[in-house]
Design a protein around this motif. Sequence first.
Motif, PDB file in Angstrom:
ATOM      1  N   GLY A  49       0.787  -1.224   0.000  1.00  0.00           N
ATOM      2  CA  GLY A  49       0.000   0.000   0.000  1.00  0.00           C
ATOM      3  C   GLY A  49       0.821   1.276   0.000  1.00  0.00           C
ATOM      4  N   LEU A  50       2.137   1.142  -0.186  1.00  0.00           N
ATOM      5  CA  LEU A  50       3.013   2.318  -0.196  1.00  0.00           C
ATOM      6  C   LEU A  50       3.037   2.916  -1.599  1.00  0.00           C
ATOM      7  CD1 LEU A  50       5.942   0.892   1.946  1.00  0.00           C
ATOM      8  CD2 LEU A  50       4.064   2.360   2.699  1.00  0.00           C
ATOM      9  N   ALA A  51       2.728   4.198  -1.698  1.00  0.00           N
ATOM     10  CA  ALA A  51       2.561   4.844  -2.999  1.00  0.00           C
ATOM     11  C   ALA A  51       3.829   4.757  -3.840  1.00  0.00           C
ATOM     12  CB  ALA A  51       2.144   6.299  -2.809  1.00  0.00           C
ATOM     13  N   GLY A  52       5.002   4.947  -3.224  1.00  0.00           N
ATOM     14  CA  GLY A  52       6.251   4.899  -3.966  1.00  0.00           C
ATOM     15  C   GLY A  52       6.516   3.526  -4.541  1.00  0.00           C
ATOM     16  N   PHE A  53       6.299   2.484  -3.726  1.00  0.00           N
ATOM     17  CA  PHE A  53       6.462   1.111  -4.210  1.00  0.00           C
ATOM     18  C   PHE A  53       5.488   0.834  -5.358  1.00  0.00           C
ATOM     19  CE2 PHE A  53       8.426  -1.358  -0.396  1.00  0.00           C
ATOM     20  CZ  PHE A  53       9.571  -0.583  -0.522  1.00  0.00           C
ATOM     21  N   ARG A  54       4.246   1.286  -5.178  1.00  0.00           N
ATOM     22  CA  ARG A  54       3.222   1.009  -6.193  1.00  0.00           C
ATOM     23  C   ARG A  54       3.581   1.652  -7.523  1.00  0.00           C
ATOM     24  NH1 ARG A  54      -2.727   1.059  -4.058  1.00  0.00           N
ATOM     25  NH2 ARG A  54      -1.799  -0.829  -3.150  1.00  0.00           N
ATOM     26  N   ARG A  55       4.010   2.915  -7.496  1.00  0.00           N
ATOM     27  CA  ARG A  55       4.395   3.586  -8.737  1.00  0.00           C
ATOM     28  C   ARG A  55       5.561   2.877  -9.403  1.00  0.00           C
ATOM     29  NH1 ARG A  55       3.632   8.237  -5.622  1.00  0.00           N
ATOM     30  NH2 ARG A  55       5.892   8.339  -5.244  1.00  0.00           N
TER      31      ARG A  55
END
Length: 289
Positions: free
Chosen positions: A263-269
């Motif tokens: 759920g971490l935005a940086g990981f997801r991107r």
Amino acid sequence: MTGLPLALEMQAPIEAALSRLREGSAEQCLSDRTFSNLYLFRDAHDYRYLPGEWPCISGRTYDGVRHLMPLFSPADAPVDVLRELLRGHDCLYPLARCDAQRLPPGLFSQTDSPDDADYLYAARQFTDYPGRALAHKRSQIRQLLGAHRLHAKPFDESHCTAAQEVLQGWMRQKGKSAGEADEQACIEAIAHAARLGLEGFVHFADGLPVGFVLAQALQPRVYAMRFAKGLDTHIGIYPYMFQHFCRNFTRPVDWLNFEQDMGLAGFRRSKRSYGPAALIPKLRVRLRG
């Protein structure tokens, strides 16, 4: 929680059980189903080993749910056994969809979160970075190769120091204090790579270590990318390392699993930027009533 804290001495029985669960799952294999993953993140999830006729691993998800990972196919256990095992736990997790489908209908509820799902990629995404959507990855690699002399060495114990240097440089560049992020797990992975079945490469630019990857075979031709660290001073090091792994690993690579994004935005991107072929759901299964 009850149970025994995970230790390296427990590797044989736990890995044997997980190996049976992984068998035949091909690229849909869940990244969680290895002893190395459980051991390296035992503190983050408070993992405990519950031996016995129906052995399990208890723990907590990143969002705080108390869960039980059965080291057997849940469909093989009587419902009363599952009910007793679940006392003090919120759900069975992580279960593959095929596992959940074998459970008696009507007795269980199932949910899944995109935060938990594994990112699955065809290796050809990395070998050539084809198409317009991945043009920036190709451009980064060209710039990296134009600016530096790169070479890679297969990871072994002689390269532990180089990998540790990369890890510490990565921590500084990310502004992380000691013990933050996945530092401790990464340190142990470097130290126990051979025993834990981790393989990969250390990458050097102009003679200095700038990145490393440690991966693990989940199934033939299917690899979980357990750790990948590169220095931000060398833009393009990540797409280069993934490409190098798929092109140069000692055994054929058809699929890479980048695990979940939590759920971490940086990981997801970052993970979505490589164009995943699929997200593999991990089900949370609860016994009704």
